[in-house]
Design a protein around this motif. Structure first.
Motif, PDB file in Angstrom:
ATOM      1  N   MET A 205       4.342 -12.443  23.673  1.00  0.00           N
ATOM      2  CA  MET A 205       2.902 -12.689  23.615  1.00  0.00           C
ATOM      3  C   MET A 205       2.593 -13.967  24.394  1.00  0.00           C
ATOM      4  O   MET A 205       3.211 -14.991  24.173  1.00  0.00           O
ATOM      5  CB  MET A 205       2.477 -12.844  22.143  1.00  0.00           C
ATOM      6  N   THR A 206       1.628 -13.890  25.308  1.00  0.00           N
ATOM      7  CA  THR A 206       1.249 -15.083  26.062  1.00  0.00           C
ATOM      8  C   THR A 206       0.377 -15.971  25.195  1.00  0.00           C
ATOM      9  O   THR A 206      -0.158 -15.537  24.165  1.00  0.00           O
ATOM     10  CB  THR A 206       0.479 -14.712  27.337  1.00  0.00           C
TER      11      THR A 206
ATOM     12  N   GLU B 178      -3.219 -14.503  24.561  1.00  0.00           N
ATOM     13  CA  GLU B 178      -3.444 -13.238  23.870  1.00  0.00           C
ATOM     14  C   GLU B 178      -4.174 -13.379  22.534  1.00  0.00           C
ATOM     15  O   GLU B 178      -5.079 -12.587  22.256  1.00  0.00           O
ATOM     16  CB  GLU B 178      -2.133 -12.477  23.713  1.00  0.00           C
TER      17      GLU B 178
ATOM     18  N   LYS C 187      -7.694 -11.504  21.907  1.00  0.00           N
ATOM     19  CA  LYS C 187      -7.808 -10.581  20.777  1.00  0.00           C
ATOM     20  C   LYS C 187      -8.969 -10.989  19.865  1.00  0.00           C
ATOM     21  O   LYS C 187      -9.756 -10.143  19.435  1.00  0.00           O
ATOM     22  CB  LYS C 187      -6.503 -10.553  19.989  1.00  0.00           C
TER      23      LYS C 187
END
Length: 98
Positions: free
Chosen positions: A1-2, A5, A9
């Motif tokens: 996951m960067t 993210e 989201k």
């Protein structure tokens, strides 16, 4: 996951909540999603802030009457007499595939 993210989201979830009819008809729920310094520039050129947005809840829907389709939007104000429609617009449209 960067690292971006979770923020992306959260933004997507917030946008989807703003489309929820339950949120759009509740000053408390809508207000909880808008920053205190929220502002919007409408297509009319008018500037909206958090208070004016919450005080004029947006209702949008599509209708079909006699085979004619329209996107509709209403603005409502809370008055001493209760909630009253302040503005309404209907914009004709042709559904995709027709």
């Amino acid at each position: 996951m960067t690292e971006h993210e979770p923020a992306v989201k959260a933004a997507i979830e917030g946008e989807l909540r703003l489309l929820d009819p339950e949120v759009r008809r509740s000053p408390e729920l809508l207000g909880s999603l808008l920053h205190p310094e929220f502002h919007e520039f409408g297509a009319s050129g008018r500037r909206w802030d958090k208070a004016s947005t919450v005080n004029r809840l947006h209702l949008t829907f599509d209708t079909v009457y006699n085979g004619r389709h329209a996107h509709r939007s209403s603005l409502w104000r809370r008055t001493d007499d209760g909630w009253q429609m302040y503005f309404h617009q209907g914009t004709p449209f042709t559904p995709e595939g027709e």
